[in-house]
Design a protein around this motif. Structure first.
Motif, PDB file in Angstrom:
ATOM      1  N   GLY A 214       0.800  -1.215   0.000  1.00 21.14           N
ATOM      2  CA  GLY A 214       0.000   0.000   0.000  1.00 21.14           C
ATOM      3  C   GLY A 214       0.838   1.272   0.000  1.00 21.14           C
ATOM      4  O   GLY A 214       2.061   1.256   0.088  1.00 21.14           O
ATOM      5  N   LEU A 215       0.120   2.392  -0.072  1.00 28.14           N
ATOM      6  CA  LEU A 215       0.775   3.687  -0.228  1.00 28.14           C
ATOM      7  C   LEU A 215       1.615   4.065   0.981  1.00 28.14           C
ATOM      8  O   LEU A 215       2.575   4.818   0.861  1.00 28.14           O
ATOM      9  CB  LEU A 215      -0.280   4.772  -0.492  1.00 28.14           C
ATOM     10  CG  LEU A 215      -1.092   4.631  -1.784  1.00 28.14           C
ATOM     11  CD1 LEU A 215      -2.114   5.758  -1.896  1.00 28.14           C
ATOM     12  CD2 LEU A 215      -0.163   4.640  -2.991  1.00 28.14           C
ATOM     13  N   GLY A 216       1.274   3.569   2.161  1.00 26.63           N
ATOM     14  CA  GLY A 216       2.025   3.907   3.352  1.00 26.63           C
ATOM     15  C   GLY A 216       3.165   2.960   3.646  1.00 26.63           C
ATOM     16  O   GLY A 216       3.804   3.063   4.693  1.00 26.63           O
ATOM     17  N   SER A 217       3.455   2.050   2.724  1.00 23.30           N
ATOM     18  CA  SER A 217       4.462   1.021   2.969  1.00 23.30           C
ATOM     19  C   SER A 217       5.858   1.497   2.614  1.00 23.30           C
ATOM     20  O   SER A 217       6.045   2.470   1.875  1.00 23.30           O
ATOM     21  CB  SER A 217       4.140  -0.229   2.144  1.00 23.30           C
ATOM     22  OG  SER A 217       4.339   0.018   0.760  1.00 23.30           O
ATOM     23  N   ALA A 218       6.847   0.757   3.127  1.00 21.56           N
ATOM     24  CA  ALA A 218       8.236   1.045   2.770  1.00 21.56           C
ATOM     25  C   ALA A 218       8.479   0.786   1.291  1.00 21.56           C
ATOM     26  O   ALA A 218       9.296   1.475   0.661  1.00 21.56           O
ATOM     27  CB  ALA A 218       9.174   0.193   3.623  1.00 21.56           C
ATOM     28  N   PHE A 219       7.784  -0.205   0.708  1.00 25.70           N
ATOM     29  CA  PHE A 219       7.987  -0.522  -0.706  1.00 25.70           C
ATOM     30  C   PHE A 219       7.613   0.656  -1.600  1.00 25.70           C
ATOM     31  O   PHE A 219       8.202   0.850  -2.657  1.00 25.70           O
ATOM     32  CB  PHE A 219       7.153  -1.750  -1.096  1.00 25.70           C
ATOM     33  CG  PHE A 219       7.518  -2.334  -2.436  1.00 25.70           C
ATOM     34  CD1 PHE A 219       8.522  -3.277  -2.541  1.00 25.70           C
ATOM     35  CD2 PHE A 219       6.864  -1.929  -3.591  1.00 25.70           C
ATOM     36  CE1 PHE A 219       8.872  -3.815  -3.775  1.00 25.70           C
ATOM     37  CE2 PHE A 219       7.208  -2.457  -4.830  1.00 25.70           C
ATOM     38  CZ  PHE A 219       8.219  -3.402  -4.918  1.00 25.70           C
ATOM     39  N   ASN A 220       6.649   1.440  -1.155  1.00 27.26           N
ATOM     40  CA  ASN A 220       6.224   2.606  -1.926  1.00 27.26           C
ATOM     41  C   ASN A 220       7.354   3.610  -2.107  1.00 27.26           C
ATOM     42  O   ASN A 220       7.340   4.416  -3.036  1.00 27.26           O
ATOM     43  CB  ASN A 220       5.021   3.261  -1.245  1.00 27.26           C
ATOM     44  CG  ASN A 220       4.431   4.397  -2.048  1.00 27.26           C
ATOM     45  OD1 ASN A 220       4.579   5.556  -1.688  1.00 27.26           O
ATOM     46  ND2 ASN A 220       3.763   4.063  -3.143  1.00 27.26           N
ATOM     47  N   ARG A 221       8.368   3.548  -1.204  1.00 29.02           N
ATOM     48  CA  ARG A 221       9.532   4.438  -1.322  1.00 29.02           C
ATOM     49  C   ARG A 221      10.837   3.648  -1.302  1.00 29.02           C
ATOM     50  O   ARG A 221      11.877   4.153  -0.881  1.00 29.02           O
ATOM     51  CB  ARG A 221       9.528   5.451  -0.167  1.00 29.02           C
ATOM     52  CG  ARG A 221       8.357   6.429  -0.223  1.00 29.02           C
ATOM     53  CD  ARG A 221       8.402   7.425   0.908  1.00 29.02           C
ATOM     54  NE  ARG A 221       7.285   8.351   0.861  1.00 29.02           N
ATOM     55  CZ  ARG A 221       6.997   9.216   1.830  1.00 29.02           C
ATOM     56  NH1 ARG A 221       7.761   9.268   2.910  1.00 29.02           N
ATOM     57  NH2 ARG A 221       5.963  10.021   1.723  1.00 29.02           N
ATOM     58  N   LEU A 222      10.761   2.416  -1.788  1.00 27.99           N
ATOM     59  CA  LEU A 222      11.924   1.551  -1.717  1.00 27.99           C
ATOM     60  C   LEU A 222      13.055   2.033  -2.619  1.00 27.99           C
ATOM     61  O   LEU A 222      14.226   1.710  -2.396  1.00 27.99           O
ATOM     62  CB  LEU A 222      11.532   0.123  -2.096  1.00 27.99           C
ATOM     63  CG  LEU A 222      12.362  -1.010  -1.506  1.00 27.99           C
ATOM     64  CD1 LEU A 222      12.358  -0.947   0.007  1.00 27.99           C
ATOM     65  CD2 LEU A 222      11.847  -2.349  -1.978  1.00 27.99           C
ATOM     66  N   ASP A 223      12.710   2.840  -3.623  1.00 26.45           N
ATOM     67  CA  ASP A 223      13.748   3.324  -4.531  1.00 26.45           C
ATOM     68  C   ASP A 223      14.760   4.219  -3.816  1.00 26.45           C
ATOM     69  O   ASP A 223      15.901   4.363  -4.264  1.00 26.45           O
ATOM     70  CB  ASP A 223      13.125   4.076  -5.711  1.00 26.45           C
ATOM     71  CG  ASP A 223      12.222   5.219  -5.277  1.00 26.45           C
ATOM     72  OD1 ASP A 223      11.792   5.229  -4.103  1.00 26.45           O
ATOM     73  OD2 ASP A 223      11.937   6.088  -6.116  1.00 26.45           O
ATOM     74  N   SER A 224      14.372   4.802  -2.695  1.00 25.38           N
ATOM     75  CA  SER A 224      15.311   5.639  -1.949  1.00 25.38           C
ATOM     76  C   SER A 224      16.163   4.824  -0.984  1.00 25.38           C
ATOM     77  O   SER A 224      17.243   5.262  -0.578  1.00 25.38           O
ATOM     78  CB  SER A 224      14.554   6.720  -1.175  1.00 25.38           C
ATOM     79  OG  SER A 224      13.700   6.146  -0.206  1.00 25.38           O
ATOM     80  N   LEU A 225      15.700   3.627  -0.600  1.00 22.62           N
ATOM     81  CA  LEU A 225      16.438   2.807   0.356  1.00 22.62           C
ATOM     82  C   LEU A 225      17.367   1.808  -0.323  1.00 22.62           C
ATOM     83  O   LEU A 225      18.498   1.579   0.138  1.00 22.62           O
ATOM     84  CB  LEU A 225      15.465   2.062   1.275  1.00 22.62           C
ATOM     85  CG  LEU A 225      16.071   1.100   2.302  1.00 22.62           C
ATOM     86  CD1 LEU A 225      17.038   1.837   3.234  1.00 22.62           C
ATOM     87  CD2 LEU A 225      14.967   0.420   3.104  1.00 22.62           C
ATOM     88  N   LEU A 226      16.938   1.232  -1.434  1.00 23.25           N
ATOM     89  CA  LEU A 226      17.725   0.176  -2.075  1.00 23.25           C
ATOM     90  C   LEU A 226      19.134   0.619  -2.469  1.00 23.25           C
ATOM     91  O   LEU A 226      20.096  -0.113  -2.213  1.00 23.25           O
ATOM     92  CB  LEU A 226      16.981  -0.370  -3.292  1.00 23.25           C
ATOM     93  CG  LEU A 226      15.866  -1.376  -2.985  1.00 23.25           C
ATOM     94  CD1 LEU A 226      15.130  -1.745  -4.255  1.00 23.25           C
ATOM     95  CD2 LEU A 226      16.414  -2.625  -2.311  1.00 23.25           C
ATOM     96  N   PRO A 227      19.308   1.764  -3.091  1.00 20.87           N
ATOM     97  CA  PRO A 227      20.689   2.173  -3.435  1.00 20.87           C
ATOM     98  C   PRO A 227      21.588   2.279  -2.205  1.00 20.87           C
ATOM     99  O   PRO A 227      22.785   1.970  -2.272  1.00 20.87           O
ATOM    100  CB  PRO A 227      20.493   3.542  -4.099  1.00 20.87           C
ATOM    101  CG  PRO A 227      19.089   3.526  -4.599  1.00 20.87           C
ATOM    102  CD  PRO A 227      18.319   2.738  -3.581  1.00 20.87           C
ATOM    103  N   ARG A 228      21.018   2.681  -1.083  1.00 26.52           N
ATOM    104  CA  ARG A 228      21.807   2.793   0.137  1.00 26.52           C
ATOM    105  C   ARG A 228      22.198   1.414   0.660  1.00 26.52           C
ATOM    106  O   ARG A 228      23.305   1.228   1.174  1.00 26.52           O
ATOM    107  CB  ARG A 228      21.012   3.563   1.194  1.00 26.52           C
ATOM    108  CG  ARG A 228      20.611   4.959   0.735  1.00 26.52           C
ATOM    109  CD  ARG A 228      19.847   5.688   1.810  1.00 26.52           C
ATOM    110  NE  ARG A 228      20.692   5.921   2.978  1.00 26.52           N
ATOM    111  CZ  ARG A 228      20.226   6.333   4.153  1.00 26.52           C
ATOM    112  NH1 ARG A 228      18.934   6.545   4.318  1.00 26.52           N
ATOM    113  NH2 ARG A 228      21.061   6.531   5.166  1.00 26.52           N
ATOM    114  N   LEU A 229      21.297   0.443   0.539  1.00 32.91           N
ATOM    115  CA  LEU A 229      21.633  -0.919   0.953  1.00 32.91           C
ATOM    116  C   LEU A 229      22.790  -1.457   0.122  1.00 32.91           C
ATOM    117  O   LEU A 229      23.647  -2.195   0.616  1.00 32.91           O
ATOM    118  CB  LEU A 229      20.409  -1.824   0.811  1.00 32.91           C
ATOM    119  CG  LEU A 229      19.221  -1.527   1.729  1.00 32.91           C
ATOM    120  CD1 LEU A 229      18.022  -2.386   1.342  1.00 32.91           C
ATOM    121  CD2 LEU A 229      19.578  -1.753   3.192  1.00 32.91           C
TER     122      LEU A 229
END
Length: 404
Positions: A214-229
């Protein structure tokens, strides 16, 4: 084709009817709406094991996210009735973790929650007054009448939630505990075996990144976290756990394709058919949002970072909200390794144990509680042995699987 091959290829789509070898059994229907609901109900099926008085069948109910349910049924090797046939048939017990279509079925319905901790509120467009998902009138009543004969909940706190959101269902609400809580608690003693099965070295640290849907999930903004991982945690292994509704809504190829550039031997996407609980048990850190997996993380010794938390969509009285007020919040500007170290430094086990205690008020007793309830509805005496919590199966290794 052998019988084993037939079971692996898909569920048997027939009802033995008058040709059944044990035609006098009590008939139980397990209603599966989605992969999440199916796995939830799968945990209670061992209570019927070896009871020749009970015959269990399955059906797939209409639902927006029932893609993937066929795989659940194939794994079980159960008899699957088409929904229309299930609606024409009388059963002695109907088990469901969802509400959609339950008023169309004939027989006593027992409902279970499909997640932990009564965390999420219903969507604004679903009702004028937002309720806790699964606990409001729209989930438990039809045309002003309560549909289930029993609502089996995990914690005494759930009684207050029902009293607030659907008080007419309070007389049929019964506290039985939580199957996942019991199985995780048992699995914590086998953490080393689960880590070895996942292919982790003893000195290797695993970060579990979990997202609901859903819209409130981390996946909805995963593009900002994945590069950092990818760039900031070179000494860690990362397991990415995405809610099955994301897989069902967008398709396995699409999910893997979206994540393809980030995945590899060091960052692995856990397939939706794999049990998430051994990965949680094996994790050294959890980065999660307001999904149930993050809440279950409080049962482990893993420090937790909250990646995203949509407070307006969360029940503020829930243990999930308490977790968000307790665990450090992920910062977009500080190095990830530094934040994990900070979370470990600030981790106080007693604070998280208090939150975990709000998941189940009958720890270790789910199988006993649910069996007593179900056999009472079936009007059968319980089998003459104490039900045991099922150990979690050892997981498959963390291996990268690209888009297909």
């Amino acid at each position: 084709m052998s019988s084993d091959q037939q079971q692996r290829s898909g569920p048997v789509r027939r009802d033995p009817g008058q040709w059944g070898t044990l035609p006098d059994c009590k008939r139980v229907l397990v209603v599966i709406h989605s992969t999440v609901y199916g796995r939830r109900l799968q945990d209670l099926l061992p209570v019927f094991r070896a009871d020749l008085r009970v015959s269990v069948q399955f059906t797939v109910a209409p639902h927006a996210f029932n893609s993937g349910v066929e795989a659940v049924l194939a794994d079980l090797g159960g008899t699957a009735l088409p929904w229309e046939e299930a609606c024409r048939t009388r059963f002695d017990l109907i088990l469901t973790a969802g509400s959609q279509g339950m008023e169309q079925l004939t027989g006593p319905v027992v409902r279970l929650p499909h997640g932990a901790g009564h965390i999420k509120l219903s969507r604004p467009q679903d009702t004028a007054d937002r309720t806790v998902g699964g606990f409001g009138r729209r989930y438990l009543t039809w045309q002003g009448k309560v549909v289930p004969v029993a609502f089996a909940v995990a914690h005494d706190e759930d009684l207050a939630a029902v009293a607030r959101w659907c008080p007419e269902a309070l007389p049929i609400t019964e506290v039985v505990g939580d199957a996942s809580y019991d199985r995780i608690a048992l699995g914590l003693g086998q953490r080393g075996a689960h880590r070895a099965a996942l292919g982790l070295r003893e000195d290797e640290r695993l970060v579990l990144v979990s997202s609901t849907w859903g819209l409130g999930s981390a996946f909805n903004r995963l593009d900002s976290l994945l590069p950092r991982l990818l760039t900031e945690l070179p000494g860690y292994r990362v397991a990415l756990l995405v809610h099955p509704n994301v897989w069902a809504g967008h398709g396995a190829w699409q999910v893997r394709s979206w994540l393809a550039d980030a995945l590899g031997d060091r960052i692995v996407l856990v397939p939706p058919q794999h049990d998430w609980r051994p990965v949680l048990i094996a994790a050294d850190f959890v980065i999660g949002d307001h999904g149930s997996v993050t809440l279950y993380g409080t049962m482990t010794d893993a420090p937790i970072l909250i990646s995203r938390y949509p407070f307006r969509s969360v029940n503020q009285d829930s243990p999930g909200a308490q977790l968000a007020r307790t665990a450090p919040a992920l910062s977009p500007s500080r190095p990830l390794a530094e934040q994990l170290d900070y979370a470990a430094e600030r981790y106080r086990a007693a604070d998280y144990r208090k939150i975990a205690a709000r998941i189940s008020s009958r720890p270790g007793s789910f199988n006993q509680g649910i069996r007593e309830l179900l056999y009472r509805v079936l009007e059968l005496g319980e089998p003459a042995h104490r039900p045991q919590t099922e150990p979690l199966a050892l997981p498959e290794p963390l291996v990268h699987r690209g888009p297909r």
